[in-house]
Write an enzyme that holds these catalytic residues in place. Sequence first.
Site, PDB file in Angstrom:
ATOM      1  N   GLU A   2      -5.110   4.613  -0.822  1.00 15.71           N
ATOM      2  CA  GLU A   2      -4.276   3.762  -0.533  1.00 15.71           C
ATOM      3  C   GLU A   2      -3.562   4.020   0.885  1.00 15.71           C
ATOM      4  OE1 GLU A   2      -4.182   1.272  -2.271  1.00 15.71           O
ATOM      5  OE2 GLU A   2      -4.388   1.653  -4.448  1.00 15.71           O
ATOM      6  N   GLU A  42      -8.860  -3.528  -4.524  1.00 21.10           N
ATOM      7  CA  GLU A  42      -7.949  -3.788  -5.530  1.00 21.10           C
ATOM      8  C   GLU A  42      -8.487  -3.753  -6.888  1.00 21.10           C
ATOM      9  OE1 GLU A  42      -4.882  -2.669  -4.685  1.00 21.10           O
ATOM     10  OE2 GLU A  42      -4.920  -3.023  -2.644  1.00 21.10           O
ATOM     11  N   GLU A  59      -2.161  -2.821  -9.099  1.00 24.09           N
ATOM     12  CA  GLU A  59      -3.495  -3.369  -8.580  1.00 24.09           C
ATOM     13  C   GLU A  59      -3.553  -4.780  -8.539  1.00 24.09           C
ATOM     14  OE1 GLU A  59      -5.199  -1.490  -6.577  1.00 24.09           O
ATOM     15  OE2 GLU A  59      -4.397   0.556  -7.209  1.00 24.09           O
ATOM     16  N   HIS A  93     -10.032  -0.439  -8.239  1.00 23.97           N
ATOM     17  CA  HIS A  93      -9.025   0.340  -8.742  1.00 23.97           C
ATOM     18  C   HIS A  93      -8.484  -0.098 -10.160  1.00 23.97           C
ATOM     19  CE1 HIS A  93      -8.176   1.748  -3.957  1.00 23.97           C
ATOM     20  NE2 HIS A  93      -9.137   2.242  -4.706  1.00 23.97           N
ATOM     21  N   GLU A 118       0.926  -1.191   0.084  1.00 22.48           N
ATOM     22  CA  GLU A 118      -0.013   0.152  -0.006  1.00 22.48           C
ATOM     23  C   GLU A 118       0.785   1.331  -0.166  1.00 22.48           C
ATOM     24  OE1 GLU A 118      -3.100  -0.074  -0.621  1.00 22.48           O
ATOM     25  OE2 GLU A 118      -3.797  -1.991   0.193  1.00 22.48           O
ATOM     26  N   HIS A 140      -5.835   2.291   3.314  1.00 21.76           N
ATOM     27  CA  HIS A 140      -5.463   1.093   3.503  1.00 21.76           C
ATOM     28  C   HIS A 140      -4.048   0.591   3.887  1.00 21.76           C
ATOM     29  CE1 HIS A 140      -7.793   0.416  -0.643  1.00 21.76           C
ATOM     30  NE2 HIS A 140      -8.798   0.622   0.305  1.00 21.76           N
TER      31      HIS A 140
END
Lengths: 75, 189
Positions: free
Chosen positions: B64, B165, B135, B168, B35, B67
């Site tokens: 991110e 992910e 990703e 994204h 991340e 995360h």
Amino acid sequence: MATFTQYKVYYPFVGPCDPCPPIRAKTYNTPPQLYVPVQPPGLPQYDPYTALKQGTLWPAYYSPYDGRIESKPGE
Amino acid sequence: MWIYEKKLQYPVRVSKCDVRMAKLLHEQYGGADGELAAALRYLNQRYSIPDKVVGLLNDIGTEEFAHLEMIATMIYKLTKDATPEQIRAAGVDDHYVNHDRALFYHNASGVPWTASYIQAKGDPIADLYEDIAAEEKARATYQWLIDQTDDPDLKDGLKFLREREVIHSLRFREAVEILKEDQAQKKIF
């Protein structure tokens, strides 16, 4: 006045859902060079044999470390 | 600038006392496809990309970091109450001798994070393709992490992160389509 120790204690947050039994009291080291940061002249000295053993000539700067001090998990 | 909300993006629950899992989770904290690398990659690339996709990089880069905070919370919960003996038994003593119970930006094998994990080519298509690849690699890493734990609560958080992910990657693919432009038009090449 509390007795001087070369470590301080803090009590971090303990969550109700933490996975492991909590260590409630944690410590960090505060060795003597923090408190006497410039060495004054004329400090009392160890005898040479003890000084070699301890790693310092001056008792004021002797910092023993005999393992981590903190509460046991779950206590 | 950022506005900080003092809460996690998704609740982090860890029910099983499993110090070794903390070591494995470091792959997503300071690993090549972790991340930190993701956040820094996107937030850095956003300056030299067409205006149409700057906002996307900004928003995903910011997420991110949210995360990263969740991974950090998982690691912290797993290590904060471990004694030196338990840490040794779990095979995390190599981390302990350098960091005590502190987290650090290294991968599961202890290799420190480096900027060479990320790229900024300046070419929008090259950069977005790199982002898509990142990703997909992060998604795979989450899969392998889920495989390595039997804690349903920890798995729940990791599954949420894996799904992000997926989304994204989709958004970056859409960004490529936006930059291709010509598709919807009848154009003679």
